[in-house]
Motif scaffolding. Structure first.
Motif, PDB file in Angstrom:
ATOM      1  N   LYS A 211       0.803  -1.253  -0.068  1.00  0.00           N
ATOM      2  CA  LYS A 211       0.025   0.066  -0.276  1.00  0.00           C
ATOM      3  C   LYS A 211       0.985   1.224  -0.032  1.00  0.00           C
ATOM      4  N   GLN A 212       1.853   1.067   0.874  1.00  0.00           N
ATOM      5  CA  GLN A 212       2.851   2.502   1.060  1.00  0.00           C
ATOM      6  C   GLN A 212       4.083   2.035   1.409  1.00  0.00           C
ATOM      7  N   THR A 213       4.995   2.799   0.933  1.00  0.00           N
ATOM      8  CA  THR A 213       6.306   2.645   1.190  1.00  0.00           C
ATOM      9  C   THR A 213       7.074   3.898   2.018  1.00  0.00           C
ATOM     10  N   LEU A 214       7.671   3.595   3.047  1.00  0.00           N
ATOM     11  CA  LEU A 214       8.138   4.581   4.192  1.00  0.00           C
ATOM     12  C   LEU A 214       9.426   4.188   3.920  1.00  0.00           C
ATOM     13  N   ALA A 215      10.375   5.177   4.808  1.00  0.00           N
ATOM     14  CA  ALA A 215      11.728   5.020   4.940  1.00  0.00           C
ATOM     15  C   ALA A 215      12.342   4.016   5.494  1.00  0.00           C
ATOM     16  N   ASN A 216      11.669   3.408   6.674  1.00  0.00           N
ATOM     17  CA  ASN A 216      12.005   2.422   7.551  1.00  0.00           C
ATOM     18  C   ASN A 216      11.201   1.256   7.257  1.00  0.00           C
ATOM     19  N   SER A 217       9.989   1.226   6.642  1.00  0.00           N
ATOM     20  CA  SER A 217       9.245   0.154   6.622  1.00  0.00           C
ATOM     21  C   SER A 217       8.023   0.471   5.502  1.00  0.00           C
ATOM     22  N   GLU A 218       7.368  -0.753   5.231  1.00  0.00           N
ATOM     23  CA  GLU A 218       6.321  -0.843   4.137  1.00  0.00           C
ATOM     24  C   GLU A 218       4.985  -1.333   4.700  1.00  0.00           C
ATOM     25  N   ARG A 219       4.053  -0.879   3.939  1.00  0.00           N
ATOM     26  CA  ARG A 219       2.628  -0.995   4.604  1.00  0.00           C
ATOM     27  C   ARG A 219       1.751  -1.912   3.640  1.00  0.00           C
ATOM     28  N   PHE A 220       1.164  -2.660   4.023  1.00  0.00           N
ATOM     29  CA  PHE A 220       0.435  -3.710   3.514  1.00  0.00           C
ATOM     30  C   PHE A 220      -0.690  -4.064   3.842  1.00  0.00           C
TER      31      PHE A 220
END
Lengths: 878, 634
Positions: free
Chosen positions: A502-511
């Motif tokens: 769903k979303q990519t961040l600096a330290n993590s990713e979201r699903f």
């Protein structure tokens, strides 16, 4: 015109047709939008960006908008500028409607009905007024829908126009509705418009139909016959009340539950204060900046509730004329002062009382929310404590006792709100979070369901964590994405296929996963149902509270009464006021009196005390002479203020005071050129004096400062003299007359009832000292030149003035002597016949004519002689 | 060695002046006392810069006649006494004839004064006792004196003055005391343009005290009204309900003058000790005492605050009687609340509002409510129990004592006096103080005989004639708090991840609060996160805390955040930790001996083992004698 309007625009225009003279706030999603001319106006007035919207026509429609949750400030600004605002909401269900959503006008806001923002200030009422005129009576109705006040009044008789003006200037409404008869009377219209700075609005006769009016009134006040309201025989009052009620129904579109009582003004038991007095004595506003600062109100107002502040204003505008009522208030203040500890406690508790009147109005008009209910509840919390503190002091006060006995603790309403509404509820109504746990089993059930979903979510989290082996797998939530799995980058490679990114961040990713989404939808369904149920419950509780509106209003009334009494007590303590005795014998006897406002500015030490003694016999006309700036104006106004304060029930700034009950106080003070209305200073002055002489009675107090100033000395002196005599013999009112005309001091010898006082200056070695002490005896110097010197007039001018003055004074002496010799003394009373003063010149001419030899003149000679006579007579002033 | 010389007159004056004029407050004292002697009904005081820059006293008294202004400022001139004999019958406050002169020597003085006879007031400037400028000015009757630039010409004295703030405090204290001493005069005081207080001068003692000391002070006091030749006493004294909870302030006024008299203070303190046992705060009172003029001598000290009394013992005894009488009658006063519903008493509401409740509790603390004779027999109680229940039925029912059993209370009071009469006075005084320094008591306690736990909270230890009672919850809280705070400060907090995260339902507001303060929670060792619109999830808690109390702890931290009573960052963290520890020990019971000993050992090493973080005591001591008295054996 090419192209056709979009459906939405059609709807917009149709709706706008029903409210042509308003700015229409048209609800679109989270915004209120304005189009066409409205948009242009609003964008200018409110400083908003003007954009455009495609409306189906070749040109875009001008548009500007404001967000829904901050609309109040914008509405209030438009109202202040004199516009009317109509609110149009989406009333249908967005999800279920095909095509465009149904919309309806929910409210029309005008200056007299505004409830929001700065336009409605806390410590003041906001009145809508209606006047019905049938050439004989004025039927007047004025109401404040923000507190529920509804007052009516019938004004008839010869003085009705004047009385109407007084009423209008007392009430200061922000909007006036009239019938066509009144509207077409240009003079009346102008007079009213002059008092306020807006135009009155005419309404067609349909609004004043008698039968409809009666029905509306009976319904609103829940009575069977108008007799029980006391207005059965006042047709004008009935018509105007009906009109106002109809107007309110049409514009607010809600039942007006806060209007529960109809109050018929009888004007009999209050002191009459005309507009000039209110202004000149600076009762509510100061003369310079029209603000509350440095007014009597600012000195007396230490109230801690908004309701108390409004009531105190009314108290100041309506001093009492019933001795028992005054003594009741005084007793209450004295009782409160006997125990400072309890007084301070009561005030501390009162501070937590919110504006209960306005809360009820907001709830009734459907612009309130759950936080209003919580405020109401919190206001009720301290009532028992207030009662206990009052029990320590109420022994000696009937008024305090009656408050304690009559006050309704509204414990049932407190309990209702306490058990049902959550303390931390949001201001928004449709997002849930309103109802406390344990109040409604169905709501609790839904909450549990929702919590279960939370549990299930956690279980899902655990499961996925084990399944995927991602040790740091977490389910997180935010408003934008809802629920999602959060995976830190270190475990990026362990992410299975069924995890949708769903979303990519600096330290993590979201699903998210399908399972997660399903759960979320379930949760949301439950959530929506919960929100709906909570809102329903809120509405039910709100209407139960509204059913008790009369009880709440009575309670609020008593609390505001207590607040006013405490305010007067505190003020009396801080400023060392004393309890005045209400005299039966009509005597004003003040010892060491002070001017309440000025002593606060200069400091009480610097203000010189003065005594006052005025009665109904030998001391009823006090003539005060003295220099400019000596303090005459201050002194006479001080007396008026002390009398008014005493009749309000307050203590007064003096060391001892005896005050009688005055029915009216008049003041003619200050020089104000009313250039706008085309009247000169003198004209204004004479109009005011006329007013006084017309309406003063022997129980009135009249304050006159420099009457006769705006015209030549002799004219002014004569007028002043005559006015004094008239007041003395024909009216008999107690009068304080400050003047420069030292000739008037002769009146003390001539007339019974006149006493001279003066304020002296001391001139020590060229230095002027203002003694500011009022003493018996007249003064024959004005010290005008000395005071001018203080102002900085150049020495040359001063010296020259002094020269001229000595000449004039000498002349005056000579003239006086001459006059005495001729025995043409200035007539000092109306009783003597008025002699025709024939000048010497005319006498000579007459002598001439009778002795001239006309028989011996030729026609030409006779004509010339006649001409000569004519010339000589021209010098005379007929 | 240098020659001996006669000092110049000017120098002599300055030195002498220094005796009278010590600091701004002494100037104020002289001026205000003059105003009082002049029969003023209203006295206004204004100071700037603590009085060092500007002092202004104005009154509405008699005023000084224009012909006498010079004389007033001359040395040794006074209107108050005429000869030596008058000294022994002093009724005025000022009398030495020095004040005005001395003040004018060391400052710039301006006076405006008007008597009833004068048309205008006279305005004059005074320097060194001589009038330098004179003029007329309109004014009301009375005197206004301005003293500016104190000690401008005596650098030593000027430097000697304390800071503006300290001098201001002395001035305010002085004027307050003078205002209280004269309830019939209206006082007002302004310092640096701030209105400090106004008294109404209506003669009402409670109103005067409330205006100056505040209503919270007046609330804790009961009325005193007593007369027995040669003494009359009126005023207020501390109610028994507020002992050790009071705002401390004690003021003695003898014949209208504020004085200090150690003998009287001690006597009053003793009365309370006799009635109610030990206490740590000073007893508060404001007493107006009148004595015949010839029984007092105020000339003892130039500042006239120390007083010497003739027949001191008698006077002290009578004053103590007055206090005792006041205390007795206050207990018999029943106060009826107006509404049946009473107050909406919240959790933190002080129940002592209802008049006499605490007194009953005090009684109860000496008498057990439920007498249980079945002590742990195996611990060898060293006194006899003849199994006879004490007929304390009256005392068991707390409400009865007010209405019916006046006699019983009086008898009981007598008994208590006898109990305390045997106590060592010196020990009483410094008991607490000793305990604070000396933690060895805990080692001793650990060695003592363990008698058992009562109410799952209080551990009893016995040795000799003493019984020590430990509040294990308070002790645990202190231990937890200290350890936690230390780890927190050293950044050595350990967190334990929860196997099963805990979900907490909260309101939307609360959830927002949590979200906005996630860092604060993290610092404290809690990892929380937003779980939904109205719930949060707790994933980690500090290892110091118990799983079962995690929810409570987070809720109490949340509550504290809501109340938002913090002003400093560090205080906030400490406060939150206090909350946390408080919640942690709730419901956690120590039932066994080992647990108690463990706690005691840890307690000993804390920063303040005698109180929990909320200042409640952790350990208390009861003497065997109390038990003997309780069972009427002595």
């Amino acid at each position: 015109m090419s192209g056709t309007l979009t459906p939405m625009m059609k709807q917009y225009l149709k709706i706008h047709e029903t409210v042509p003279d308003t700015i229409l706030f048209y609800r679109l999603g989270d915004f209120y939008e304005m189009f066409f001319d409205d948009a242009k106006t609003a964008s200018k007035v409110l400083d908003l960006t003007l954009t455009g919207k495609n409306c189906g026509l070749s040109q875009r429609a001008p548009m500007c908008g404001v967000p829904y949750h901050s609309a109040n400030n914008y509405i209030s600004k438009l109202i202040e500028k004199g516009f009317k605002v109509a609110i149009c909401e989406q009333v249908g269900d967005v999800k279920e409607s095909k095509g465009i959503v149904d919309r309806e006008i929910t409210r029309i806001i005008s200056p007299g009905t505004v409830m929001e923002g700065k336009a409605l200030s806390e410590g003041e009422n906001n009145y809508l007024m209606g006047i019905y005129y049938n050439k004989v009576d004025f039927g007047v109705c004025y109401t404040d829908i923000s507190t529920g006040e509804f007052n009516v009044c019938n004004i008839s008789g010869v003085n009705r126009i004047n009385e109407l003006e007084t009423l209008i200037s007392k009430v200061m409404p922000s909007q006036i509705i009239v019938n066509t008869i009144l509207f077409e009377d240009k003079i009346m219209r102008e007079r009213i418009s002059n008092l306020l700075n807006f135009e009155v609005e005419p309404y067609p006769s349909g609004y004043f139909a008698l039968k409809n009016a009666k029905a509306l009134i009976k319904e609103q006040f829940d009575v069977y016959s108008l007799n029980s309201l006391g207005i059965e025989e006042y047709e004008a009052v009935i018509k105007i009340s009906g009109c106002i009620l109809r107007y309110l129904n049409e514009t607010q579109k809600k039942s007006l539950m806060q209007i529960t009582k109809l109050n018929l003004d009888t004007k009999n038991d209050v002191m009459h204060l005309d507009n000039n007095t209110k202004r000149n004595l600076e009762l509510l506003y100061n003369l310079k900046t029209k603000e509350k600062k440095d007014s009597l109100l600012s000195v007396l107002d230490q109230t801690v509730t908004a309701m108390g502040a409004r009531k105190l204003k009314k108290w100041i505008l309506e001093p009492l004329t019933n001795k028992d009522e005054i003594v009741k208030r005084q007793d209450a203040i004295e009782a409160l002062l006997s125990d400072i500890m309890s007084l301070e406690d009561i005030i501390t508790f009162l501070k937590d009382v919110k504006d209960m009147e306005r809360i009820m109005a907001r709830l009734s008009l459907d612009i309130g929310n759950a936080r209003d209910l919580v405020s109401l509840k919190n206001s009720l919390y301290n009532i028992p404590k207030i009662k206990i503190s009052m029990s320590y002091v109420m022994e000696k006060s009937e008024l305090l006792k009656s408050i304690v006995l009559d006050i309704d603790e509204l414990g049932d309403i407190y309990d209702l709100i306490e058990t049902s509404i959550d303390e931390d509820c949001p201001a928004v109504l449709k997002n849930g979070g309103l109802i406390k746990k344990g109040y409604d089993p169905k709501i609790d059930e839904l909450k549990k369901l929702r919590d279960n979903s939370n549990e299930i979510l956690l279980q899902l989290e655990n499961r996925e964590r084990e399944k995927t082996g991602i040790k740091t797998l977490k389910i997180k939530y935010n408003k934008v994405f809802g629920y999602f799995f959060d995976v830190t980058n270190s475990f990026k490679d362990k992410v299975p296929d069924y995890f949708i990114r769903k979303q990519t961040l600096a330290n993590s990713e979201r699903f998210f996963t399908d399972e997660l989404k399903d759960l979320e939808i379930n949760l949301l369904t439950v959530d929506d149902k919960l929100k709906e149920k909570e809102f329903e419950e809120y509405e039910r509780i709100k209407s139960e509270v509204l059913d008790n509106v009369r009880r709440v209003q009575s309670c609020a009334d008593l609390l505001s009464l207590l607040d006013c009494l405490c305010s007067l007590a505190i003020v009396s303590r801080i400023n060392s006021y004393v309890r005045p005795e209400i005299a039966e014998n009509g005597v004003i006897d003040i010892k060491d009196g002070r001017y309440p406002v000025i002593e606060k500015i200069t400091g009480s030490d610097k203000f010189i005390y003065n005594d006052t003694y005025i009665d109904d016999e030998d001391n009823r006309m006090i003539i005060i002479t003295g220099a400019n700036m000596a303090g005459k104006s201050t002194y006479i106004r001080q007396v008026a203020l002390i009398v008014i304060m005493a009749q309000i029930g307050s203590f007064v700034p003096a060391s001892k005071a005896k005050i009688p009950i005055c029915d009216r106080v008049f003041t003619r003070v200050g020089a104000s050129d009313d250039l706008a209305s085309g009247q000169s200073t003198f004209m204004v002055e004479m109009s005011e004096v006329t007013n006084i002489l017309k309406y003063a009675t022997k129980n009135s107090l009249v304050i006159l400062d420099e009457v006769g100033r705006g015209t030549s000395t002799f004219d002014g002196l004569s007028i002043a003299h005559a006015v004094i005599e008239y007041l003395l013999s024909d009216i008999g009112a107690k009068t304080l007359f400050a003047t420069h005309y030292h000739e008037l001091t002769a009146l003390e010898e001539e007339k019974k009832g006149v006493k001279n006082y003066s304020i002296r200056l001391e001139n020590k070695m060229g230095k002027i000292i203002f003694l500011r002490k009022v003493e018996r005896g007249g003064i024959d110097k004005s010290y005008g030149i000395e005071v001018a010197k203080l102002a900085g007039l150049p020495d040359k001018v001063i010296r020259r003035s002094e020269e001229i003055l000595s000449v004039l004074e000498k002349n005056e002496m000579e003239y006086k002597m001459k006059v005495d010799n001729i025995q043409t003394s200035i007539p000092l009373s109306f009783e003597k016949e008025e002699e025709d003063v024939v000048s010497q010149n005319v006498k000579n001419i007459l002598m001439d004519i009778t002795t001239s030899p006309i028989e011996e003149m030729t026609p030409v000679e006779a004509m010339n002689y006649l001409n000569e006579i004519k010339q000589r007579l021209k010098a005379e002033d007929f | 060695m240098s020659d001996i010389k006669l000092l110049e007159n000017q120098v002599v004056q300055k030195i002498a002046a220094g005796e009278v004029v010590i600091a701004p407050y002494s100037v104020l004292k002289e001026l205000i006392e003059n105003s009082i002697d002049a029969g003023s009904k209203k006295i206004n005081v204004v100071i700037k810069g603590g009085g060092k820059k500007y002092i202004h006293v104005e009154d509405d008294g008699e005023g000084i006649d224009e012909r006498q202004v010079e004389l007033a400022f001359t040395k040794n001139a006074t209107s108050k006494i005429e000869n030596l004999d008058s000294l022994s019958n002093i009724s005025t406050l000022g009398f030495r004839g020095e004040a005005l002169f001395s003040i004018s020597v060391v400052s710039n003085v301006e006076i405006i004064t008007k008597t009833d006879n004068m048309q205008t007031a006279i305005k004059a400037k005074i320097k060194q006792g001589k009038v330098t400028e004179r003029g007329s000015i309109p004014s009301n009757r009375g005197t206004k004196i301005t003293v500016a630039d104190l000690f401008y010409n005596v650098p030593a004295r000027y430097r000697n003055m304390k800071s503006e703030r300290k001098e201001a405090l002395s001035c305010i204290d002085l004027v307050s005391k003078l205002a209280i001493s004269n309830p019939g005069i209206s006082f007002s005081m302004i310092s640096d343009d701030k209105n400090l207080f106004v008294t109404s001068g209506d003669g009402n003692i409670r109103n005067t005290i409330t205006s100056i000391l505040g209503k919270e002070y007046t609330k804790q006091m009961i009325d005193v009204e007593y007369e027995d030749y040669p003494v009359t006493v009126s005023g207020v004294t501390l109610s028994a309900n507020y002992i050790d909870k009071q705002i401390e302030e004690s003021i003695l006024i003898i014949n209208g003058r504020y004085v200090k008299c150690p003998a009287i203070s001690r006597g009053i303190s003793q009365v309370y000790k006799d009635e109610y046992g030990k206490f740590s705060k000073k007893i508060s009172y404001v007493l107006y005492i009148t004595l015949p003029l010839n029984m007092t001598d105020v000339n003892v000290h130039p500042s006239k605050t120390v007083i010497s009394l003739r027949s001191e013992t008698l006077i002290v005894m009578l004053i103590c009687e007055a206090i005792k009488e006041a205390l007795y009658s206050s207990i018999n006063l029943a106060e009826v609340p107006l509404s049946k519903k009473d107050l909406y008493v919240g959790e933190d509401e002080d129940v002592t509002d209802d008049g006499n409740q605490v007194v009953i509790e005090q009684v109860s603390s000496y008498v057990s409510n439920e007498y249980d004779s079945s002590f742990d027999k195996e611990n060898n109680i060293s006194y006899d129990i003849n199994g006879e229940y004490v007929k304390e039925s009256a005392l068991k029912d707390d409400t009865v004592i007010i209405d019916d059993n006046d006699e019983l209370y009086k008898e009981y009071v007598k008994r208590r006096k006898e109990i305390s009469a045997n106590d060592d006075k010196a020990e009483e005084k410094d008991e607490f103080k000793k305990n604070i320094i000396d933690t060895s008591i805990f080692d001793k306690i650990i060695m003592m005989k363990f008698c058992g736990m009562v109410f799952s909270a209080y551990a009893m230890f016995e040795m000799g004639e003493e019984l020590y009672i430990i509040d294990t919850h308070a002790a645990h809280e202190r231990v937890l708090y200290d350890e936690f705070l230390k780890k927190y400060k050293d950044n050595k907090l350990n967190m334990q991840p929860l196997l099963n995260a805990i979900i907490l339902d909260v309101s939307v507001l609360e959830k927002d609060l949590c979200v906005n303060n996630i860092d604060i929670f993290k610092k404290l060792g809690f990892e929380i996160d937003e779980f939904s619109k109205n719930s949060i999830v707790i994933r980690q808690i500090p290892s110091d805390f118990d799983l079962s109390s995690a929810k409570d702890i987070v809720l109490s931290i949340l509550d504290a955040l809501k109340k938002n009573i913090f002003d400093v960052e560090t205080k906030r963290d400490e406060l939150l930790i206090k909350c946390a520890c408080h919640s942690a020990v709730r419901g956690k019971d120590f039932v066994d001996y080992e647990g108690v000993i463990e706690i005691l050992k840890r307690l000993k090493n804390t920063t303040n083992p005698f109180t929990c973080p909320h200042s409640r005591p952790t350990v208390s001591k009861v003497y065997k004698k109390y038990f003997l008295k309780m069972f009427k054996r002595v």
